[in-house]
Scaffold this motif. Structure first.
Motif, mmCIF file in Angstrom:
data_model
loop_
_atom_site.group_PDB
_atom_site.id
_atom_site.type_symbol
_atom_site.label_atom_id
_atom_site.label_comp_id
_atom_site.label_asym_id
_atom_site.label_seq_id
_atom_site.Cartn_x
_atom_site.Cartn_y
_atom_site.Cartn_z
ATOM 1 N N GLN A 139 52.358 40.247 44.986
ATOM 2 C CA GLN A 139 53.512 39.912 44.153
ATOM 3 C C GLN A 139 54.677 39.397 44.992
ATOM 4 O OE1 GLN A 139 52.690 39.653 41.014
ATOM 5 N NE2 GLN A 139 50.768 40.481 41.824
ATOM 6 N N PRO A 179 47.553 33.610 32.699
ATOM 7 C CA PRO A 179 48.257 34.691 32.027
ATOM 8 C C PRO A 179 49.293 34.150 31.034
ATOM 9 C CG PRO A 179 49.170 34.366 34.206
ATOM 10 C CD PRO A 179 47.984 33.444 34.104
ATOM 11 N N ASP A 196 55.889 43.979 37.387
ATOM 12 C CA ASP A 196 54.499 44.095 37.836
ATOM 13 C C ASP A 196 53.619 44.771 36.788
ATOM 14 O OD1 ASP A 196 55.157 42.944 40.273
ATOM 15 O OD2 ASP A 196 55.456 44.872 41.272
ATOM 16 N N ASP A 246 52.746 35.364 29.628
ATOM 17 C CA ASP A 246 53.717 36.398 29.970
ATOM 18 C C ASP A 246 54.330 37.111 28.777
ATOM 19 O OD1 ASP A 246 53.392 36.076 32.695
ATOM 20 O OD2 ASP A 246 54.956 34.555 32.858
ATOM 21 N N LYS A 274 48.412 40.795 39.728
ATOM 22 C CA LYS A 274 48.803 39.777 38.766
ATOM 23 C C LYS A 274 48.758 38.433 39.474
ATOM 24 C CE LYS A 274 51.774 41.476 35.049
ATOM 25 N NZ LYS A 274 53.153 41.451 34.493
ATOM 26 N N PRO A 276 48.579 46.244 33.229
ATOM 27 C CA PRO A 276 48.299 46.632 34.620
ATOM 28 C C PRO A 276 48.472 48.134 34.838
ATOM 29 C CG PRO A 276 49.718 44.695 34.544
ATOM 30 C CD PRO A 276 49.645 45.234 33.149
#
Length: 349
Positions: free
Chosen positions: A58, A103, A126, A105, A88, A116
């Motif tokens: 990240q 992905p 995250d 968002d 991610k 997650p």
């Protein structure tokens, strides 16, 4: 200038690179770096990934504004089951690069989402849930060039999106297209063909073979399938077959161009030389040879060792058993090295 406009893309393999499979007992010794345990794969393998690995991935995305892409040979059903435990990313590719997902968002309340799992040092962002959307252009390209459409029907992605309640894939005998014609031919010769959970790829695993010899398997490893419009890659006693336009390298070239904010007047070879990758094994070799910088937290094949010997200027090996830098620790060292060198263009660019 092109340097300022170019979007850096980092490609990473998953198994053996970000996720590791310790053979012995696991002892967590480092405070603030809890290990995250993944669910078992369809073959029973149970992996681990460190909190630092998740956090460093990240950091690459936030502080370096880089695009992170996970590229794996795993079946799509396995990818979907593992997504909560993986970093991610800006794109996910399964089936040796045959399928690409992005992905979403801010999914709507009716969308299926991935949530997650928590890890040490995780931010609120995250751990934010996200949805998924498939790259339909890439899907059609692979489907129309060897894979056909039968493998996609009733697969794990349909279940995830709520299109059906359980996976109801079409049996191999009913699948059409050059890829499945080859699979059926191998099955008739006595090979056990693993196609469950795959939509545009299939695998022949040496450990699963009961009716063919090791010599038969070796011959299959060297079999030329290019005249069928197909390609293959080797990985730890397994052979993956897929359309020639698929594969990790081609998938990476497509995504490297996809993430640029403007049209880049480079061919695929030039574009990939400006990208970096993390990997470890035979099935990563084409991707590794194409990318400008390669980081290896593990070396699990002779072909990759040979590549390192011949290209020391671009291959960076971080595993060091003598210094106890192995598995998750070697991955963390590799990611830190990527962060340090992120601003430097690859040699020869």
């Amino acid at each position: 200038t092109i340097e300022k406009e170019f979007v850096n893309v980092i490609f990473s393999d998953v198994d053996g690179t970000l996720v590791h499979y310790p053979s012995g007992s696991i002892q967590e010794k480092e405070t603030g770096n809890r290990l995250v345990y993944l669910p078992a794969s369809s073959t029973g393998m149970k992996g681990i990934i460190s909190s630092k690995t998740l956090k460093l991935c990240q950091t690459l995305r936030r502080e370096k504004n880089a695009k992170l892409v996970l590229v794996s040979g795993m079946r799509t059903s396995t990818l979907l089951a593992r997504l909560p435990y993986l970093p991610k990313a800006d794109a996910y590719a399964s089936e040796a690069g045959g399928r690409i997902f992005y992905p979403v968002d801010n999914p709507s309340s009716i969308d299926a989402v991935i949530t997650p799992v928590s890890f040490d040092g995780a931010t609120q962002d995250d751990l934010k849930s996200f949805g998924l959307v498939e790259d339909e252009i890439w899907r059609d390209k692979i489907s129309n060039n060897g894979a056909g459409s039968d493998g996609y029907i009733g697969d794990a992605m349909d279940v995830f999106l709520g299109r059906c309640n359980q996976t109801t894939p079409i049996e191999l005998s009913q699948r059409r297209g050059p890829l499945w014609d080859l699979a059926k031919m191998l099955q008739q010769k006595g090979f056990v063909v693993d196609y469950k959970g795959y939509s545009n790829c299939f695998r022949v695993n040496l450990k699963q073979q009961t009716k063919v010899s090791v010599d038969d398997f070796s011959e299959l490893e060297s079999m030329d399938v290019s005249h069928m419009g197909l390609e293959k890659s080797l990985n730890l006693g397994c052979i993956d077959f897929y359309p020639k336009l698929s594969g990790k390298k081609n998938c990476c070239a497509y995504l490297a161009r996809h993430f640029q904010q403007r049209t880049i007047s480079m061919n695929d070879e030039e574009l990939l030389k400006r990208c970096s990758c993390l990997c470890d094994d035979d099935n990563d070799l084409e991707m590794a040879n194409a990318c400008g910088k390669v980081y290896l937290p593990a070396l699990t094949s002779q072909s990759m060792r040979d590549a390192v010997q011949h290209n020391r200027h671009k291959f960076f090996v971080t595993v060091n058993a003598m210094e106890n830098i192995t598995e998750t620790k070697a991955t963390e060292v590799a990611l830190k090295k990527v962060l340090r060198e992120m601003s430097n263009p690859p040699p020869g660019v």
